[in-house]
Design an enzyme around this catalytic site. Structure first.
Site, PDB file in Angstrom:
ATOM      1  N   GLY A   1      -4.363  83.621  26.595  1.00  0.00           N
ATOM      2  CA  GLY A   1      -4.306  85.019  26.240  1.00  0.00           C
ATOM      3  C   GLY A   1      -2.848  85.351  26.150  1.00  0.00           C
ATOM      4  O   GLY A   1      -1.895  84.872  26.352  1.00  0.00           O
TER       5      GLY A   1
ATOM      6  N   GLU B   1     -16.406  83.102  13.738  1.00  0.00           N
ATOM      7  CA  GLU B   1     -16.174  83.704  14.892  1.00  0.00           C
ATOM      8  C   GLU B   1     -16.280  85.365  14.669  1.00  0.00           C
ATOM      9  O   GLU B   1     -16.292  85.853  13.694  1.00  0.00           O
ATOM     10  CB  GLU B   1     -14.414  83.706  15.060  1.00  0.00           C
ATOM     11  CG  GLU B   1     -13.862  84.167  16.142  1.00  0.00           C
ATOM     12  CD  GLU B   1     -12.466  83.759  16.431  1.00  0.00           C
ATOM     13  OE1 GLU B   1     -12.520  82.392  16.786  1.00  0.00           O
ATOM     14  OE2 GLU B   1     -11.402  84.417  16.549  1.00  0.00           O
TER      15      GLU B   1
ATOM     16  N   ALA C   1      -7.737  89.773  26.139  1.00  0.00           N
ATOM     17  CA  ALA C   1      -7.001  89.598  27.232  1.00  0.00           C
ATOM     18  C   ALA C   1      -6.766  90.975  27.906  1.00  0.00           C
ATOM     19  O   ALA C   1      -6.901  91.949  27.217  1.00  0.00           O
ATOM     20  CB  ALA C   1      -5.594  89.126  26.697  1.00  0.00           C
TER      21      ALA C   1
ATOM     22  N   ALA D   1      -2.856  78.159  29.509  1.00  0.00           N
ATOM     23  CA  ALA D   1      -4.028  77.720  29.400  1.00  0.00           C
ATOM     24  C   ALA D   1      -4.438  76.482  30.323  1.00  0.00           C
ATOM     25  O   ALA D   1      -5.546  76.211  30.701  1.00  0.00           O
ATOM     26  CB  ALA D   1      -4.312  77.619  27.946  1.00  0.00           C
TER      27      ALA D   1
ATOM     28  N   LYS E   1      -2.163  69.747  27.470  1.00  0.00           N
ATOM     29  CA  LYS E   1      -3.352  70.542  27.469  1.00  0.00           C
ATOM     30  C   LYS E   1      -4.505  69.805  27.324  1.00  0.00           C
ATOM     31  O   LYS E   1      -5.412  69.557  28.156  1.00  0.00           O
ATOM     32  CB  LYS E   1      -3.097  71.824  26.726  1.00  0.00           C
ATOM     33  CG  LYS E   1      -4.190  72.761  26.731  1.00  0.00           C
ATOM     34  CD  LYS E   1      -3.742  74.173  25.904  1.00  0.00           C
ATOM     35  CE  LYS E   1      -3.802  74.242  24.717  1.00  0.00           C
ATOM     36  NZ  LYS E   1      -3.498  75.874  24.217  1.00  0.00           N
TER      37      LYS E   1
ATOM     38  N   LYS F   1     -18.058  90.459   9.944  1.00  0.00           N
ATOM     39  CA  LYS F   1     -18.503  90.726   8.477  1.00  0.00           C
ATOM     40  C   LYS F   1     -19.294  89.799   8.013  1.00  0.00           C
ATOM     41  O   LYS F   1     -19.087  88.905   7.360  1.00  0.00           O
ATOM     42  CB  LYS F   1     -16.880  90.924   7.708  1.00  0.00           C
ATOM     43  CG  LYS F   1     -15.973  91.706   8.197  1.00  0.00           C
ATOM     44  CD  LYS F   1     -14.705  91.849   7.057  1.00  0.00           C
ATOM     45  CE  LYS F   1     -13.907  92.775   7.372  1.00  0.00           C
ATOM     46  NZ  LYS F   1     -12.512  92.283   7.118  1.00  0.00           N
TER      47      LYS F   1
ATOM     48  N   GLN G   1      -4.978  78.283  14.973  1.00  0.00           N
ATOM     49  CA  GLN G   1      -4.396  79.629  14.630  1.00  0.00           C
ATOM     50  C   GLN G   1      -4.962  79.690  13.098  1.00  0.00           C
ATOM     51  O   GLN G   1      -4.663  78.421  12.387  1.00  0.00           O
ATOM     52  CB  GLN G   1      -3.122  80.007  14.928  1.00  0.00           C
ATOM     53  CG  GLN G   1      -2.537  81.108  14.610  1.00  0.00           C
ATOM     54  CD  GLN G   1      -3.235  82.332  15.272  1.00  0.00           C
ATOM     55  OE1 GLN G   1      -4.436  82.505  14.711  1.00  0.00           O
ATOM     56  NE2 GLN G   1      -2.689  83.061  16.207  1.00  0.00           N
TER      57      GLN G   1
ATOM     58  N   GLN H   1      -5.241  94.142   6.012  1.00  0.00           N
ATOM     59  CA  GLN H   1      -5.126  92.907   7.074  1.00  0.00           C
ATOM     60  C   GLN H   1      -3.839  91.903   6.926  1.00  0.00           C
ATOM     61  O   GLN H   1      -3.652  91.144   7.852  1.00  0.00           O
ATOM     62  CB  GLN H   1      -6.681  92.066   6.628  1.00  0.00           C
ATOM     63  CG  GLN H   1      -7.792  92.202   7.618  1.00  0.00           C
ATOM     64  CD  GLN H   1      -8.758  91.170   6.703  1.00  0.00           C
ATOM     65  OE1 GLN H   1      -9.056  91.361   5.599  1.00  0.00           O
ATOM     66  NE2 GLN H   1      -9.229  90.201   7.299  1.00  0.00           N
TER      67      GLN H   1
HETATM   68  P1  FAD Z   1      -0.991  78.165  25.939  1.00  0.00           P
HETATM   69  O1  FAD Z   1      -1.610  77.026  25.645  1.00  0.00           O
HETATM   70  O2  FAD Z   1      -0.787  78.182  27.580  1.00  0.00           O
HETATM   71  O3  FAD Z   1       0.564  78.149  25.241  1.00  0.00           O
HETATM   72  C1  FAD Z   1       1.236  79.438  25.648  1.00  0.00           C
HETATM   73  C2  FAD Z   1       2.428  79.118  25.032  1.00  0.00           C
HETATM   74  O4  FAD Z   1       3.083  78.209  26.411  1.00  0.00           O
HETATM   75  C3  FAD Z   1       3.130  78.041  24.090  1.00  0.00           C
HETATM   76  O5  FAD Z   1       4.262  78.289  23.440  1.00  0.00           O
HETATM   77  C4  FAD Z   1       3.190  76.717  24.702  1.00  0.00           C
HETATM   78  O6  FAD Z   1       3.765  75.956  24.084  1.00  0.00           O
HETATM   79  C5  FAD Z   1       3.671  77.166  25.957  1.00  0.00           C
HETATM   80  N1  FAD Z   1       3.379  76.421  27.042  1.00  0.00           N
HETATM   81  C6  FAD Z   1       2.252  75.870  27.496  1.00  0.00           C
HETATM   82  N2  FAD Z   1       2.294  75.136  28.794  1.00  0.00           N
HETATM   83  C7  FAD Z   1       3.540  75.114  29.259  1.00  0.00           C
HETATM   84  C8  FAD Z   1       4.243  74.977  30.384  1.00  0.00           C
HETATM   85  N3  FAD Z   1       3.798  74.277  31.309  1.00  0.00           N
HETATM   86  N4  FAD Z   1       5.607  75.150  30.551  1.00  0.00           N
HETATM   87  C9  FAD Z   1       6.186  75.907  29.427  1.00  0.00           C
HETATM   88  N5  FAD Z   1       5.463  76.168  28.254  1.00  0.00           N
HETATM   89  C10 FAD Z   1       4.389  75.960  28.177  1.00  0.00           C
HETATM   90  N6  FAD Z   1      -6.534  85.472  22.568  1.00  0.00           N
HETATM   91  C11 FAD Z   1      -7.197  86.468  23.481  1.00  0.00           C
HETATM   92  O7  FAD Z   1      -6.998  87.417  23.934  1.00  0.00           O
HETATM   93  N7  FAD Z   1      -8.572  86.151  23.273  1.00  0.00           N
HETATM   94  C12 FAD Z   1      -9.425  85.378  22.417  1.00  0.00           C
HETATM   95  O8  FAD Z   1     -10.494  85.210  22.150  1.00  0.00           O
HETATM   96  C13 FAD Z   1      -8.532  84.500  21.633  1.00  0.00           C
HETATM   97  N8  FAD Z   1      -8.941  83.530  20.913  1.00  0.00           N
HETATM   98  C14 FAD Z   1      -8.034  82.497  20.319  1.00  0.00           C
HETATM   99  C15 FAD Z   1      -8.582  81.495  19.516  1.00  0.00           C
HETATM  100  C16 FAD Z   1      -7.822  80.635  18.644  1.00  0.00           C
HETATM  101  C17 FAD Z   1      -8.435  79.494  17.938  1.00  0.00           C
HETATM  102  C18 FAD Z   1      -6.313  81.022  18.869  1.00  0.00           C
HETATM  103  C19 FAD Z   1      -5.423  79.996  18.103  1.00  0.00           C
HETATM  104  C20 FAD Z   1      -5.854  81.982  19.579  1.00  0.00           C
HETATM  105  C21 FAD Z   1      -6.578  82.857  20.229  1.00  0.00           C
HETATM  106  N9  FAD Z   1      -6.080  83.684  21.070  1.00  0.00           N
HETATM  107  C22 FAD Z   1      -6.975  84.666  21.789  1.00  0.00           C
HETATM  108  C23 FAD Z   1      -4.800  84.255  21.045  1.00  0.00           C
HETATM  109  C24 FAD Z   1      -4.103  83.566  22.148  1.00  0.00           C
HETATM  110  O9  FAD Z   1      -4.504  83.772  23.588  1.00  0.00           O
HETATM  111  C25 FAD Z   1      -2.412  83.534  22.246  1.00  0.00           C
HETATM  112  O10 FAD Z   1      -2.074  82.889  21.215  1.00  0.00           O
HETATM  113  C26 FAD Z   1      -1.568  83.316  23.614  1.00  0.00           C
HETATM  114  O11 FAD Z   1      -0.355  83.715  23.301  1.00  0.00           O
HETATM  115  C27 FAD Z   1      -1.539  81.553  23.726  1.00  0.00           C
HETATM  116  O12 FAD Z   1      -2.771  81.321  24.250  1.00  0.00           O
HETATM  117  P2  FAD Z   1      -2.734  79.597  24.394  1.00  0.00           P
HETATM  118  O13 FAD Z   1      -4.123  79.273  25.103  1.00  0.00           O
HETATM  119  O14 FAD Z   1      -2.734  78.963  23.001  1.00  0.00           O
HETATM  120  O15 FAD Z   1      -1.759  79.284  25.632  1.00  0.00           O
END
Ligand code: FAD
Length: 292
Positions: free
Chosen positions: A108, A17, A51, A127, A168, A275, A179, A215
């Site tokens: 995000g 990544e 984000a 998402a 999802k 890196k 994560q 870190q």
């Molecule tokens: P979601 O899948 O929407 O989940 C977020 C929260 O909402 C969870 O607690 C879930 O249980 C809950 N939820 C989901 N659907 C519902 C619903 N219908 N009703 C109620 N609750 C619900 N961030 C960035 O800004 N840029 C990046 O490039 C980026 N890359 C990432 C890559 C990976 C592999 C990971 C693990 C994280 C990354 N993140 C990134 C961070 C991520 O954006 C955050 O962790 C964010 O808070 C959640 O994103 P998500 O897509 O998992 O959200």
């Protein structure tokens, strides 16, 4: 190439990544670093997306460059929170036009200043809304989603988090990436639970090599990760010596990856954070294993 086609091959592989530059002035140095990583010919490379506009501007430029110059499959991240439908539609069109077939569909993080705000009028809540939109577009994307072996910080509990994850995936995720975690048992337990919940798509574990003491705090804040005693001892002993900490952090990550491979987890994603030296070292530590 679609990432799902790589994941269904039973060959051990690494993916890396990178993140795009925050400013125009750092564009060239980030581009060079990502090219150095691409030269290692990983299974694929993912490019993050900031984000709230942060570093989102260059995600596509970096992803396109890696793909075109080195023919390494790329995964462009895309977030939707606090974006309008028009902005997201525009990005989807640009990703498609760049010939990128893989999208990591994310909500995000909620920007700090908007935490607690009324979000009911936002175009995107989660998402899953973005995943549905990607599925409805005329592009045939391979779609990735994020998952959390130690539970997403906003979730009330793991059962609820996994229930949302299943929704999802059912909406159209082809694979999931986790994560970061520092104790593989957390991943194995999570995998068992999501399989039991009926989630069958490939899950790529995300490993973060911790190469300096600063870190550690950042990683814990970001992911709330549990730090095993073995890792804490290593950080206590070597944290004050940058070269030693780097060596120990790379060795720890390598060890985690070997254990994952030994447990039949074929693709491991490394949070290589622009890196090339760290990516190269991890790959060379695994050279005989990866040649199988
Ligand atoms: P979601 O899948 O929407 O989940 C977020 C929260 O909402 C969870 O607690 C879930 O249980 C809950 N939820 C989901 N659907 C519902 C619903 N219908 N009703 C109620 N609750 C619900 N961030 C960035 O800004 N840029 C990046 O490039 C980026 N890359 C990432 C890559 C990976 C592999 C990971 C693990 C994280 C990354 N993140 C990134 C961070 C991520 O954006 C955050 O962790 C964010 O808070 C959640 O994103 P998500 O897509 O998992 O959200």
């Amino acid at each position: 190439m679609k990432i799902i086609d790589l994941l269904t091959q039973e060959k051990m592989s690494l993916s890396f990544e990178v993140f795009p530059p925050k400013t125009e002035t750092s564009f060239e140095s980030v581009k060079t670093a990502t090219e150095e990583i691409a030269k290692l010919r990983p299974a694929f490379m993912s490019v993050t997306y900031g984000a709230g506009g942060g570093t989102s501007k260059y995600t596509l430029d970096i992803a396109k460059n890696i793909k075109e110059l080195y023919d390494v499959p790329t995964l462009a991240h895309l977030t939707c929170v606090s974006s309008s439908k028009e902005m997201v539609q525009q990005k989807i069109t640009e990703i498609q036009a760049a010939g990128i077939q893989n999208v990591m569909a994310l909500r995000g993080d909620i920007p700090a200043e908007l935490e607690g705000a009324d979000r009911s009028h936002w175009d995107y809540q989660y998402a899953i809304d973005l995943i549905r939109e990607l599925k409805d577009s005329n592009a045939d994307f391979c779609i990735g989603g994020a998952c959390y072996p130690e539970v997403h910080p906003e979730s009330v509990n793991q059962k609820e988090d996994i229930k949302r994850l299943k929704e999802k995936v059912d909406a159209g995720c082809d694979f999931l990436t986790t994560q970061m975690f520092f104790d593989n048992n957390l991943f194995y337990n999570f995998l068992y639970k999501i399989r039991e919940a009926g989630i069958t798509v490939p899950v790529i574990p995300g490993i973060m090599p911790i190469t300096n003491a600063n870190q550690i705090e950042r990683a814990m804040k970001l992911s709330g990760s549990f730090m095993p005693q073995r890792f804490k001892s290593l950080a206590d002993k070597f944290g004050g010596d940058p070269a030693a900490m780097k060596q120990a952090g790379i060795a720890y990550a390598t060890d985690q990856i070997i254990d994952l491979y030994a447990n039949n987890i074929c693709n491991v994603h490394v949070y290589s954070m622009n890196k090339p030296d760290v990516a190269e070292k991890i790959q060379s530590n695994l050279s005989d294993i990866l040649s199988k």
